[in-house]
Design an enzyme around this catalytic site. Sequence first.
Site, short mmCIF file in Angstrom:
data_model
loop_
_atom_site.label_atom_id
_atom_site.label_comp_id
_atom_site.label_asym_id
_atom_site.label_seq_id
_atom_site.Cartn_x
_atom_site.Cartn_y
_atom_site.Cartn_z
N GLY A 260 -13.09 53.21 16.39
CA GLY A 260 -12.49 52.94 17.25
C GLY A 260 -11.96 54.46 18.11
O GLY A 260 -10.86 54.83 18.26
N ASP A 282 -16.59 51.79 19.49
CA ASP A 282 -15.62 51.12 20.09
C ASP A 282 -15.75 49.92 20.81
O ASP A 282 -17.02 49.76 21.61
CB ASP A 282 -14.56 52.07 21.20
CG ASP A 282 -13.24 51.62 21.22
OD1 ASP A 282 -12.30 52.66 20.96
OD2 ASP A 282 -13.03 50.39 21.48
N ILE A 310 -17.08 47.38 14.85
CA ILE A 310 -17.72 48.18 13.68
C ILE A 310 -18.48 46.97 12.64
O ILE A 310 -19.29 47.26 11.94
CB ILE A 310 -16.60 49.04 12.94
CG1 ILE A 310 -17.56 49.88 11.82
CG2 ILE A 310 -15.51 48.27 12.16
CD1 ILE A 310 -18.49 50.83 12.44
N GLU A 326 -8.33 57.07 14.12
CA GLU A 326 -6.77 56.96 14.31
C GLU A 326 -6.49 55.51 14.50
O GLU A 326 -6.49 54.92 15.64
CB GLU A 326 -6.22 57.89 15.57
CG GLU A 326 -4.88 58.03 15.84
CD GLU A 326 -3.99 57.12 16.21
OE1 GLU A 326 -3.77 56.00 15.32
OE2 GLU A 326 -3.79 56.63 17.46
N GLU A 335 -1.44 45.38 13.85
CA GLU A 335 -2.67 45.70 14.59
C GLU A 335 -4.01 45.45 13.42
O GLU A 335 -5.20 45.32 13.75
CB GLU A 335 -3.20 46.83 15.60
CG GLU A 335 -2.32 46.75 16.62
CD GLU A 335 -2.58 47.97 17.86
OE1 GLU A 335 -3.19 48.96 17.35
OE2 GLU A 335 -2.27 47.77 19.07
#
EC number: 2.1.1.319
Length: 528
Positions: A260, A282, A310, A326, A335
């Site tokens: 990400g 990402d 991923i 992060e 999330e």
Amino acid sequence: MCSLAAGNGRGAELGPEPLELSDSGDDAGWEDEDADTEPAHGRQHTPCLFCDRLFASAEETFSHCKLEHQFNIDSMVHKHGLEFYGYIKLINFIRLKNPTVEYMNSIYNPVPWEKDEYLKPVLEDDLLLQFDVEDLYEPVSTPFSYPNGLSESASVVEKLKHMEARALSAEAALARAREDLQKMKQFAQDFVMNVDVRTCSSTTTIADLQEDEDGVYFSSYGHYGIHEEMLKDKVRTESYRDFIYQNPHIFKDKVVLDVGCGTGILSMFAAKVGAKKVIAVDQSEILYQAMDIIRLNKLEDTIVLIKGKIEEVSLPVEKVDVIISEWMGYFLLFESMLDSVLYAKSKYLAKGGSVYPDICTISLVAVSDVSKHADRIAFWDDVYGFNMSCMKKAVIPEAVVEVVDHKTLISDPCDIKHIDCHTTSISDLEFSSDFTLRTTKTAMCTAVAGYFDIYFEKNCHNRVVFSTGPQSTKTHWKQTVFLLEKPFPVKAGEALKGKITVHKNKKDPRSLIVTLTLNSSTQTYSLQ
């Protein structure tokens, strides 16, 4: 902290009404009572509403007011139909304006304490504000005490009083019935929500989401605005920078995976301290800007950018030495991005490799903010003259993400979850935890707030830690607030025992369902 704020005490002006606002009691008698009003050392006392006598409890105070001043709080509450906030305003109005008993007993609607300014406590740790006004809502057996001069209509007045008492009793019974019905609805809702969660496959929900199901999530990260907010969050970004720059041995000549990656800031930090290769992944459209950013900073020989989830992409290597991400959301787990990091760990992390951040904790703390609770909940009782109180049932179950004033905290924090990213599994991210909040102030508990702390520890020469708690520097994560439907009084030193359950929502596994039990009351909240 969160104790009831001190005010200017007695003797303030009532306002424009041409009323005599001095007490009708005998001043000379006060001096004789002084010897009895000194509080015992270490005990909390509160003054009478109409004289200087001190008492150790609200019950003693109200008994004195009834016997010595002919002020009956029971009659006053029933006469004006006062509930929690109305009662708070009444007490603060009397403390602030210092009216006579005769004036108070003569008041009819509209009452002079309607303004929200009377929610602000006048006395610190006022025992009367900790009294549960609902205890007064028993069937009325004694008539109200009305002003003198109505004796010629006594029989009519008595009939009206009894009719009013019966109406109040019926209204209270109806309110209780409605509350019971709502509890049944809430129970059914909680049952369905929790069954949904328990029957879902929590090890695969995020990985199995189709593009049309997860598109909104990734598109929200395609706009620059959210990345600007995160980059400007100095606590967040500088903590990652300091961890990487102060521990270059972790990254030098290593293969690093950035899950990400967003704009690529963490990848560039890693490249700057000597990473052999950084693979940045990402799914959002921001990756195209990241490509330009990497080229502008001449790091394209070190950083490889891959667009996709991923769980779906193929990496140019079999294993990586370090995973950095992060991934934290509101209340840490909102999330569910940690699921993706753990997936990457199980598939790509080499033996002896590391994941950062490696340690995370979630904590709860009790909050007392009567004004904010009134603004969110009592607001619906009167909206431009209309009763919208049914809206409370829609407002309360939604957790609120906001900055909590550290002065409103009334307990020590309690950790409810400890996560070691090297050992935890995806199934561990749905959990139940008993907790105890040790109160530090005497006040009304109006909410529970949640936050998280982040640790960079494994193999670090220079350990880095940051907190998103109310007593730390503000971050874009703020705090997550669970408003209580019914605030309750607490005393300093109490142990508030509770239980919290956190699950993914089956219909939207990136959102959370949180069930909180405290003070014998259970409420389910959504964070979405």
